[in-house]
Design an enzyme around this catalytic site. Structure first.
Site, short mmCIF file in Angstrom:
data_model
loop_
_atom_site.label_atom_id
_atom_site.label_comp_id
_atom_site.label_asym_id
_atom_site.label_seq_id
_atom_site.Cartn_x
_atom_site.Cartn_y
_atom_site.Cartn_z
CG ASN A 7 -1.89 1.12 1.28
OD1 ASN A 7 -1.88 1.98 0.39
ND2 ASN A 7 -2.74 1.15 2.29
NE ARG A 89 -6.46 1.00 0.17
CZ ARG A 89 -6.75 1.71 1.23
NH1 ARG A 89 -5.88 1.86 2.19
NH2 ARG A 89 -7.94 2.25 1.35
CG HIS A 178 -13.26 2.83 3.33
ND1 HIS A 178 -14.08 3.77 3.93
CD2 HIS A 178 -11.99 3.16 3.68
CE1 HIS A 178 -13.33 4.63 4.60
NE2 HIS A 178 -12.06 4.30 4.46
NE ARG A 237 -10.97 12.08 3.90
CZ ARG A 237 -10.77 10.76 3.92
NH1 ARG A 237 -11.76 9.94 4.24
NH2 ARG A 237 -9.60 10.27 3.61
CD GLU A 380 -9.08 -1.73 4.05
OE1 GLU A 380 -9.18 -0.92 3.13
OE2 GLU A 380 -8.84 -1.39 5.23
#
Ligand code: ADP
Length: 396
Positions: A7, A89, A178, A237, A380
């Site tokens: 990643n 990823r 996601h 956020r 993940e």
């Protein structure tokens, strides 16, 4: 099989060497400060090794990862030949990718074409891919996209009500993120429920948070949009906001678009509401001491998630299974309880004892709850490794 899961960020690179069949992680770690100086943190057999290694580019970072994986003291393999494939990823697959893909020139070009949609992440993801190609030119590599799982959404969910030309010419639409996590917990929920013809509402609640509405294993809607800024309020956020708020602030304070987006991405959310932290543990501590802003931040977060759950139950025409995952979803019993408060009308009833669970796969609904509520720790990396294995085996 050994899959190296990568990643890559702009100045960091996370890695895990894992067996996709068992999920066993042989070693994992993080390269930081790439392009600045370079530091490798490697975790193996319960130990942590930290090394300062010059990493002018991602290539040196990958080389450092491979070196430590074969290191006689801290390594887990004898030679890099024991790595069968690499899974990357990648944030944004745009409209080009509805599934993972073997990396070839066309795939790289398509990821490049998606840079306008994922300007912060796709270039960094590409750096990771190119570095692996340079250092391990013969290894099969696979790209796994954060957006892919959501590509089954119908147009009424993914189209924005703005002039059609922006969709037709510029690919402006809801994508969602996601996806690898939503896919993993969907698969697990289907296994745990013993059937696939179910309506699932997934709540991935971490630093970034998103929900998805899933029917028959396929995503029907999700809360993030063109970018990960949309949906519920998050650590830093804002989530959904009236665009006029931006116009007002930008005009009054002479703020540029980029500065405004930086405020919405990095200085908003529960951090801004609480004035304490973006971390739920800090906010919960402050709330326990009576900090009213912290209490509001927790209330608003739970309220927004609950509203999405209600909306998705309406969109799906019911809900059989509600899933919580990621940092807050897995470890925040109070937040889960707050979210489920008032959802009794749709058949959600938590078992307060079971809901005490942290970080384990447990059904937390009461036995007589119409909707099964589960905590399913996400994975993940395992999903990336499994997709990589499947594609590489199919190409043999
Ligand atoms: P990311 O989106 O960065 O992957 P995570 O899924 O790791 O984030 O979630 C990080 C957040 O999870 C932290 O900011 C923290 O608020 C929350 N979290 C982690 N552990 C706990 C815990 N034990 N109790 C409450 N919240 C937790």
């Amino acid at each position: 099989m050994n899959v190296l899961v990568i990643n890559a960020g702009s100045s960091s690179l996370k890695y895990q060497l894992m067996d996709p069949q068992t999920g066993a992680v042989a070693a994992k770690g993080l390269c930081e400060r790439i392009g600045i100086d370079g530091r490798l943190t490697h975790k193996v057999r319960g130990n942590k090794v930290v090394k300062d290694i010059p990493m002018p580019t991602h290539s040196e970072a990958i080389t450092a990862v491979l070196d430590i994986l074969v290191d006689p003291e801290h390594g887990v393999i004898h030679s890099t030949d024991e790595i069968d494939a690499v899974g990357h990823r990648v944030l944004h697959g745009g409209m080009k990718f509805s599934a993972s893909c073997i990396i070839d020139d066309a795939c790289i070009q398509a990821i490049e074409d998606c840079i306008p949609l994922g300007p912060l992440h796709n270039p960094a993801n590409l750096m990771g891919i190119r570095a692996c190609q340079a250092v391990m030119p013969t290894k099969p590599q696979v790209a796994v996209f954060d957006t892919a799982f959501h590509m089954t959404m119908p147009p009424k969910a993914y189209r924005y009500a703005i002039p059609k030309s922006y969709y037709e010419n510029d690919d402006i639409r809801r994508y969602g993120f996601h996806g690898t996590s939503h896919k993993y917990i969907t698969r697990r929920a289907i296994e745990l429920m013993g059937r696939s013809d179910i309506k699932i509402i997934n709540c991935h609640l971490g630093n970034g948070s998103s929900l998805s509405a899933v029917k028959d294993g396929k995503c029907q809607d999700t809360s993030m949009g063109l970018s990960p800024l949309a949906g519920v309020c998050m650590g830093t956020r804002s989530g959904d906001i009236d665009p006029t708020v931006c116009q007002f602030i930008m005009n009054k304070y002479g703020i540029s678009v980029d500065e405004m987006l930086n405020i919405l991405n990095k200085k908003s959310g529960v951090l801004a509401l609480s004035g304490v932290s973006s971390d739920f543990r800090d906010i919960e501590d402050a709330a326990a001491q009576g900090n009213e802003d912290a209490i509001l931040a927790l209330d608003k977060f739970a309220y927004e998630v609950r509203k999405y759950v209600g909306a998705y139950a309406a969109a799906l025409g019911g809900c059989d299974c509600l899933v919580f995952t990621a940092g807050v979803g897995e470890n925040g019993p109070d937040t889960r309880a707050k979210i489920c408060e008032g959802l009794e009308y749709m058949g959600v009833k938590l078992d307060p004892e079971k809901n005490k669970v942290r970080g384990e796969e447990v059904r937390i609904s009461a036995d007589d709850s119409k909707v099964q509520v589960w905590v399913i720790p996400t994975n993940e990396e395992l999903m990336i490794a499994q997709d990589t294995m499947e594609l590489v085996n199919a190409a043999k």
